[in-house]
Design an enzyme around this catalytic site. Structure first.
Site, PDB file in Angstrom:
ATOM      1  N   SER A  46      -3.794   6.907  12.576  1.00 25.26           N
ATOM      2  CA  SER A  46      -3.663   6.730  14.056  1.00 25.26           C
ATOM      3  C   SER A  46      -5.065   6.938  14.607  1.00 25.26           C
ATOM      4  O   SER A  46      -5.953   7.172  14.250  1.00 25.26           O
ATOM      5  CB  SER A  46      -2.633   7.935  14.488  1.00 25.26           C
ATOM      6  OG  SER A  46      -3.574   9.276  14.457  1.00 25.26           O
ATOM      7  N   ASN A  47      -4.992   6.478  15.889  1.00 26.20           N
ATOM      8  CA  ASN A  47      -6.286   6.251  16.780  1.00 26.20           C
ATOM      9  C   ASN A  47      -6.881   7.807  16.860  1.00 26.20           C
ATOM     10  O   ASN A  47      -7.877   7.719  17.222  1.00 26.20           O
ATOM     11  CB  ASN A  47      -6.009   5.572  17.990  1.00 26.20           C
ATOM     12  CG  ASN A  47      -6.083   3.992  17.917  1.00 26.20           C
ATOM     13  OD1 ASN A  47      -6.196   3.556  16.579  1.00 26.20           O
ATOM     14  ND2 ASN A  47      -6.207   3.223  19.047  1.00 26.20           N
ATOM     15  N   GLU A  48      -5.940   8.786  17.151  1.00 21.57           N
ATOM     16  CA  GLU A  48      -6.686  10.178  17.342  1.00 21.57           C
ATOM     17  C   GLU A  48      -7.334  10.486  16.154  1.00 21.57           C
ATOM     18  O   GLU A  48      -8.488  11.070  16.349  1.00 21.57           O
ATOM     19  CB  GLU A  48      -5.341  11.128  17.551  1.00 21.57           C
ATOM     20  CG  GLU A  48      -4.527  10.748  18.863  1.00 21.57           C
ATOM     21  CD  GLU A  48      -3.557   9.677  18.775  1.00 21.57           C
ATOM     22  OE1 GLU A  48      -3.403   9.362  17.752  1.00 21.57           O
ATOM     23  OE2 GLU A  48      -2.803   9.422  20.084  1.00 21.57           O
TER      24      GLU A  48
ATOM     25  N   GLU B 117     -10.002  -1.457   5.542  1.00 20.89           N
ATOM     26  CA  GLU B 117      -8.721  -1.519   6.116  1.00 20.89           C
ATOM     27  C   GLU B 117      -8.926  -1.681   7.476  1.00 20.89           C
ATOM     28  O   GLU B 117      -8.576  -2.516   8.357  1.00 20.89           O
ATOM     29  CB  GLU B 117      -7.506  -0.259   5.787  1.00 20.89           C
ATOM     30  CG  GLU B 117      -6.136  -0.679   6.687  1.00 20.89           C
ATOM     31  CD  GLU B 117      -5.241   0.252   6.116  1.00 20.89           C
ATOM     32  OE1 GLU B 117      -5.373   0.806   5.263  1.00 20.89           O
ATOM     33  OE2 GLU B 117      -4.225   0.111   6.760  1.00 20.89           O
TER      34      GLU B 117
ATOM     35  N   GLN C  62       0.887  -1.204  -0.111  1.00 16.56           N
ATOM     36  CA  GLN C  62      -0.052  -0.024  -0.002  1.00 16.56           C
ATOM     37  C   GLN C  62       1.033   1.256  -0.015  1.00 16.56           C
ATOM     38  O   GLN C  62       1.294   1.712   0.829  1.00 16.56           O
ATOM     39  CB  GLN C  62      -0.572  -0.011   1.227  1.00 16.56           C
ATOM     40  CG  GLN C  62      -1.780   1.286   1.486  1.00 16.56           C
ATOM     41  CD  GLN C  62      -2.512   1.265   2.532  1.00 16.56           C
ATOM     42  OE1 GLN C  62      -2.081   0.566   3.635  1.00 16.56           O
ATOM     43  NE2 GLN C  62      -3.558   1.821   2.846  1.00 16.56           N
ATOM     44  N   GLY C  63       0.819   2.034  -1.065  1.00 22.03           N
ATOM     45  CA  GLY C  63       1.568   3.339  -1.299  1.00 22.03           C
ATOM     46  C   GLY C  63       0.796   4.422  -0.767  1.00 22.03           C
ATOM     47  O   GLY C  63       0.391   5.162  -1.878  1.00 22.03           O
ATOM     48  N   TYR C  64       0.646   4.768   0.373  1.00 24.45           N
ATOM     49  CA  TYR C  64      -0.367   5.919   0.589  1.00 24.45           C
ATOM     50  C   TYR C  64       0.661   6.737   1.422  1.00 24.45           C
ATOM     51  O   TYR C  64       0.685   8.060   0.901  1.00 24.45           O
ATOM     52  CB  TYR C  64      -1.604   5.645   1.632  1.00 24.45           C
ATOM     53  CG  TYR C  64      -3.059   5.152   0.900  1.00 24.45           C
ATOM     54  CD1 TYR C  64      -2.875   4.379  -0.225  1.00 24.45           C
ATOM     55  CD2 TYR C  64      -4.013   5.222   1.859  1.00 24.45           C
ATOM     56  CE1 TYR C  64      -4.137   4.096  -0.824  1.00 24.45           C
ATOM     57  CE2 TYR C  64      -5.307   4.859   1.340  1.00 24.45           C
ATOM     58  CZ  TYR C  64      -5.195   4.137   0.246  1.00 24.45           C
ATOM     59  OH  TYR C  64      -6.503   3.807  -0.453  1.00 24.45           O
ATOM     60  N   SER C  65       1.280   6.546   2.599  1.00 29.53           N
ATOM     61  CA  SER C  65       1.700   7.497   3.258  1.00 29.53           C
ATOM     62  C   SER C  65       3.074   8.054   2.766  1.00 29.53           C
ATOM     63  O   SER C  65       3.669   7.247   1.756  1.00 29.53           O
ATOM     64  CB  SER C  65       2.192   6.800   4.660  1.00 29.53           C
ATOM     65  OG  SER C  65       1.207   6.326   5.279  1.00 29.53           O
TER      66      SER C  65
HETATM   67  C1  LIG Z   1       3.684  -0.478  11.229  1.00 30.84           C
HETATM   68  C2  LIG Z   1       3.182   0.529  10.515  1.00 30.84           C
HETATM   69  C3  LIG Z   1       2.762   0.214   9.068  1.00 30.84           C
HETATM   70  C4  LIG Z   1       2.273   1.051   8.334  1.00 30.84           C
HETATM   71  N1  LIG Z   1       2.193   0.508   6.919  1.00 30.84           N
HETATM   72  C5  LIG Z   1       1.658   1.289   5.994  1.00 30.84           C
HETATM   73  C6  LIG Z   1       1.574   1.002   4.551  1.00 30.84           C
HETATM   74  O1  LIG Z   1       1.930  -0.352   4.325  1.00 30.84           O
HETATM   75  N2  LIG Z   1       1.216   1.913   3.707  1.00 30.84           N
HETATM   76  C7  LIG Z   1       0.995   3.061   3.978  1.00 30.84           C
HETATM   77  O2  LIG Z   1       0.872   4.065   3.016  1.00 30.84           O
HETATM   78  N3  LIG Z   1       1.215   3.702   5.419  1.00 30.84           N
HETATM   79  C8  LIG Z   1       1.493   2.742   6.260  1.00 30.84           C
HETATM   80  N4  LIG Z   1       1.603   3.326   7.535  1.00 30.84           N
HETATM   81  C9  LIG Z   1       1.363   4.658   7.783  1.00 30.84           C
HETATM   82  C10 LIG Z   1       0.362   5.005   8.687  1.00 30.84           C
HETATM   83  O3  LIG Z   1      -0.654   5.238   7.773  1.00 30.84           O
HETATM   84  C11 LIG Z   1       0.755   6.480   9.258  1.00 30.84           C
HETATM   85  O4  LIG Z   1       1.873   6.338  10.296  1.00 30.84           O
HETATM   86  C12 LIG Z   1      -0.461   7.202   9.849  1.00 30.84           C
HETATM   87  O5  LIG Z   1      -1.488   7.599   8.951  1.00 30.84           O
HETATM   88  C13 LIG Z   1       0.067   8.399  10.754  1.00 30.84           C
HETATM   89  O6  LIG Z   1       0.705   9.382  10.046  1.00 30.84           O
HETATM   90  P1  LIG Z   1       2.206   9.652  10.588  1.00 30.84           P
HETATM   91  O7  LIG Z   1       2.989   8.608  10.776  1.00 30.84           O
HETATM   92  O8  LIG Z   1       2.724  10.816   9.486  1.00 30.84           O
HETATM   93  O9  LIG Z   1       1.856  10.654  11.705  1.00 30.84           O
HETATM   94  P2  LIG Z   1       1.484  12.048  11.776  1.00 30.84           P
HETATM   95  O10 LIG Z   1       0.584  12.285  10.806  1.00 30.84           O
HETATM   96  O11 LIG Z   1       2.541  13.182  11.696  1.00 30.84           O
HETATM   97  O12 LIG Z   1       0.878  12.194  13.204  1.00 30.84           O
HETATM   98  C14 LIG Z   1       1.607  12.336  14.444  1.00 30.84           C
HETATM   99  C15 LIG Z   1       1.005  12.282  15.776  1.00 30.84           C
HETATM  100  O13 LIG Z   1      -0.178  13.489  15.644  1.00 30.84           O
HETATM  101  C16 LIG Z   1      -1.114  12.734  15.746  1.00 30.84           C
HETATM  102  N5  LIG Z   1      -2.391  13.933  14.901  1.00 30.84           N
HETATM  103  C17 LIG Z   1      -2.029  14.309  13.766  1.00 30.84           C
HETATM  104  N6  LIG Z   1      -2.990  15.167  13.296  1.00 30.84           N
HETATM  105  C18 LIG Z   1      -3.850  15.071  14.256  1.00 30.84           C
HETATM  106  C19 LIG Z   1      -5.347  15.764  14.383  1.00 30.84           C
HETATM  107  N7  LIG Z   1      -5.953  16.403  13.436  1.00 30.84           N
HETATM  108  N8  LIG Z   1      -5.897  15.630  15.450  1.00 30.84           N
HETATM  109  C20 LIG Z   1      -5.615  14.931  16.482  1.00 30.84           C
HETATM  110  N9  LIG Z   1      -4.097  14.365  16.512  1.00 30.84           N
HETATM  111  C21 LIG Z   1      -3.496  14.459  15.505  1.00 30.84           C
HETATM  112  C22 LIG Z   1      -1.477  11.524  15.155  1.00 30.84           C
HETATM  113  O14 LIG Z   1      -2.518  11.029  15.883  1.00 30.84           O
HETATM  114  C23 LIG Z   1      -0.106  11.117  15.735  1.00 30.84           C
HETATM  115  O15 LIG Z   1      -0.167  10.547  17.160  1.00 30.84           O
HETATM  116  C24 LIG Z   1       2.114   2.392   8.543  1.00 30.84           C
HETATM  117  C25 LIG Z   1       2.625   2.661   9.846  1.00 30.84           C
HETATM  118  C26 LIG Z   1       3.233   2.043  10.736  1.00 30.84           C
HETATM  119  C27 LIG Z   1       3.327   2.473  12.031  1.00 30.84           C
END
Ligand SMILES: Cc1cc2nc3c(=O)[nH]c(=O)nc-3n(C[C@H](O)[C@H](O)[C@H](O)COP(=O)(O)OP(=O)(O)OC[C@H]3O[C@@H](n4cnc5c(N)ncnc54)[C@H](O)[C@@H]3O)c2cc1C
Length: 398
Positions: free
Chosen positions: A383-385, A244, A126-129
């Site tokens: 993320s859960n938030e 998902e 999955q190439g989202y992030s």
């Molecule tokens: C083990 C693992 C596997 C993964 N696999 C994939 C994958 O296969 N493909 C893919 O595309 N992605 C993948 N991801 C990425 C995942 O979807 C992102 O890590 C996630 O969406 C959070 O983005 P971020 O890490 O950039 O954190 P950020 O968006 O930078 O957030 C950092 C913190 O701030 C909080 N936060 C940010 N904005 C808000 C808001 N508006 N209100 C409240 N709190 C907020 C977040 O909850 C978090 O605690 C994976 C992540 C992990 C850890």
């Protein structure tokens, strides 16, 4: 909680249980039971067993290879897989891009990709992030520029789970910068063998090799690999995220882990008595059990009278939050139950063939990496938030 089943559903559960007992390869079973790392081959071998039986995609429509089971039977099946225990079915093809292709793809895409997903011929990722696009996914920067019958893709994805195994990646790419950020995104299927793709591993807290960075340098992708309309990818991306998140609750697996926790707590001692008899520990265990029962009853209520088989809505966020909180709490209690023996960080203990004498009981050695690995659950899949924000807005109406 044991769901009361009628005679037919109980017979179905027994059939599933027997099938798993007869067909799950012994070496794979042992690795799952002892918390070892699984290889690509372990996953593919087990998925092919299920495919041969016609059980690999119960949630797909029958015309595409689904089973036609009621939602309750699908739930029973998933619970039995978790209870057995079997390797987790890799969701990227079957639970994520598969439903997108069958709902929004054209006939050629359906005919080509769906059978290959069912047979595990293609491993998807999955190439989202991206480094600058996680929770705020719409700010993604990877560009796809039209060039004749192709797009030329440049940019970087990150946290790409198991990209090192993948044959294909489904990607969100920017095809326009006009309008709102969500409006210029397209959903593209990219062959991982394409020239210009580089996969670099990211080592996780448990010392594991689960996530990666993926770089695109002038990667040529046929326009035939675009899903649906150009700049319409955000709709498909959100549809996929619902699938998902619903998939992450994993009640069956949590039940098995709770049972393991209880077994460990009955052999560990506290003040000379089994830890399981310690009132403080018991009450925390009971609270966790109640949370899991509540989650299960929400899942069952969502299955309703058997007619609710449409795509998951924002309620999937609720399952994601509660499911992952419970998974993490179980690892915390496991850690506490084992006490100091869980502290040594022996990442090799997760590899098959590790034969050092364990410090403490057998089950203690993989515990620290296991605990660290599960910190991911409240982050991945959104993320859960962020899920709580979705519930507040879409379900509670704030
Ligand atoms: C083990 C693992 C596997 C993964 N696999 C994939 C994958 O296969 N493909 C893919 O595309 N992605 C993948 N991801 C990425 C995942 O979807 C992102 O890590 C996630 O969406 C959070 O983005 P971020 O890490 O950039 O954190 P950020 O968006 O930078 O957030 C950092 C913190 O701030 C909080 N936060 C940010 N904005 C808000 C808001 N508006 N209100 C409240 N709190 C907020 C977040 O909850 C978090 O605690 C994976 C992540 C992990 C850890």
């Amino acid at each position: 909680m044991d769901v009361k089943l009628n005679a037919e559903d109980a017979a179905f559960r027994d059939e599933v249980r027997q099938f798993i007992a007869d067909n799950l390869p012994a070496d794979i079973r042992r690795r799952v039971e002892t918390g070892k790392r699984l290889s690509k081959d372990d996953h593919v071998r087990w998925q092919r067993v299920l495919h041969q039986k016609g059980w690999i995609a119960p949630h797909w429509p029958v015309e595409h290879g689904g089973t036609g089971w009621s939602p309750l039977r699908r739930y029973i099946f998933e619970e039995e897989l978790g209870r057995a225990p079997t390797p987790r079915i890799i969701p990227f093809g079957l639970a994520m891009v598969g439903p997108v292709i069958m709902t929004f793809g054209d006939d050629r895409q359906k005919a080509h990709y769906l059978p290959r997903i069912l047979s595990s011929e293609d491993w998807w990722c999955q190439g989202y992030s991206e480094p600058g696009a996680g929770s705020d996914l719409a700010s993604l920067q990877t560009r796809a520029v039209a060039d004749g019958d192709d797009y030329i893709v440049n940019g970087q994805k990150t946290w790409t789970t198991m990209a090192q195994h993948a044959d294909m990646i489904f990607c969100l790419v920017r095809t326009s910068t006009a309008g709102k950020p969500q409006e210029g995104i397209s959903f593209l299927l990219i062959d991982m063998k394409s020239a210009g793709i580089e996969v670099r591993p990211i080592t996780t807290l448990d010392g594991g090799q689960e996530v990666n960075e993926v770089f695109f340098d002038d990667v040529r992708v046929p326009k035939a690999n675009l899903i649906g309309g150009e700049n319409k990818g955000w709709t498909y991306a959100k549809f996929l995220l619902g699938h998902e998140r619903a998939n992450i609750a994993d009640v069956g697996r949590s039940k098995r882990e709770l049972a393991r926790l209880e077994a460990i707590a009955s052999s560990e001692l506290s003040d000379g008595r089994p830890l399981l008899d310690d009132p403080a520990f018991r009450s925390r265990l009971a609270a966790l059990e109640i949370e899991l029962m509540a989650l299960e009853s929400v899942v069952l209520r969502m299955l309703g009278d058997g007619t609710n088989s449409g795509p998951p809505g924002p309620e999937a966020s609720l399952l994601k939050v509660k499911g992952t909180e419970i998974q993490q709490k179980i690892t915390e209690l496991l850690f506490e139950a084992i006490g100091p023996y869980a502290a040594p960080f022996v990442t090799e203990a997760l590899d098959d063939g590790w034969n050092e004498a364990p410090i403490g009981p057998d089950y203690a050695a993989p515990l620290a990496p296991y605990y660290f690995n599960w910190r991911k659950a409240s982050i991945y899949g959104g993320s859960n938030e962020i899920q709580k924000n979705i519930i507040a807005k879409m379900v509670l109406g704030f």
